[in-house]
Design a protein around this motif. Structure first.
Motif: not given
Length: 246
Positions: A149-167
């Motif tokens: 779903s759209g919400g699940q895709q955005q959750r994937v996008s958030i996981a991708r944004a955080l996987v490198n542990k950005p500040s």
């Protein structure tokens, strides 16, 4: 740089875009400071300059005048190669359109930043799985975007944004393609990650309901900062803390 991790500072920035021989001014004398761990909304109508400012904070464009510090690094002085490395190490990005690769699974999409960073397969697989579990998608890791779903895709996008542990995470209209119920879920997820990990979030939005979920709202109009204030949510939390202290 370490004592400035998660901070953003903009000093006297002016910026224009070129169209042939013409210059179109989009930002005028922008100065602001965002503390590490803050959750800040950049608000304004279409054409106010909020996305242009986000692009400057990301180092995607360089200001004509002024300086920008991100996690203690003055980024406008970096060349493109150093900027790419800097973004990879310190910044995460969330987009309105999700920007997931359709032929890759959720797990493979989240792994991508670690692939570019040269991380070993075993480690990147483990970290991607951990991030997907963190955003509530442990049972969807092998699904492709069109199976989510759209919400699940955005959750994937958030996981991708955080996987490198950005500040710092920069988000451009991250709930713009979602219904109101899913929008609230995604905002609550980002707020939770902000609190639990101390990650700084800067969100561009034209939606007041989204902005009110932040700590602080910075308002832009015609390329200028015209106001900034604490959000209603932040004000309520301060009152609760004050009562608890009493």
């Amino acid at each position: 740089m370490t004592n400035k991790l998660g901070e953003l500072t903009v000093e006297g920035v002016n910026h224009s875009y070129s169209s042939g021989k013409l210059k179109l001014p989009v930002l005028f004398d922008i100065s602001l400071h965002i503390k590490a761990g803050e959750f800040v909304a950049l608000c304004g109508s279409s054409g106010s300059g909020k996305t242009s400012l986000l692009n400057l904070l990301a180092g995607l464009t360089k200001p004509e005048q002024g300086k920008i510090w991100v996690s203690g690094q003055e980024i406008s002085s970096l060349n493109e190669n150093k900027l790419c490395v800097f973004r990879r190490n310190y910044l995460g990005f969330v987009f309105q359109s999700f920007n997931l690769l359709p032929n890759l699974t959720a797990l493979e999409n989240v792994e991508l930043p670690l692939v570019f960073a040269g991380e070993k397969k075993r480690i990147r697989r483990q970290r991607a799985e951990q991030m997907l579990e963190l955003v509530g998608l442990a049972d969807r890791i092998h699904h492709k975007p069109n199976e989510l779903s759209g919400g699940q895709q955005q959750r994937v996008s958030i996981a991708r944004a955080l996987v490198n542990k950005p500040s710092i995470v920069l988000a451009d209209e991250p709930t713009g393609n979602l219904d109101s119920v899913t929008e609230l879920e995604i905002l609550q997820l980002m707020r939770s990650l902000n609190r639990e990990h101390g990650t700084t979030f800067v969100i561009v939005t034209h939606d007041d309901q989204v902005a009110q979920q932040s700590d602080r709202i910075i308002f832009l109009k015609d390329g200028r900062i015209i106001d900034e204030r604490q959000s209603a949510r932040a004000g309520s939390e301060m009152k609760v803390m004050s009562h608890e202290a009493d």
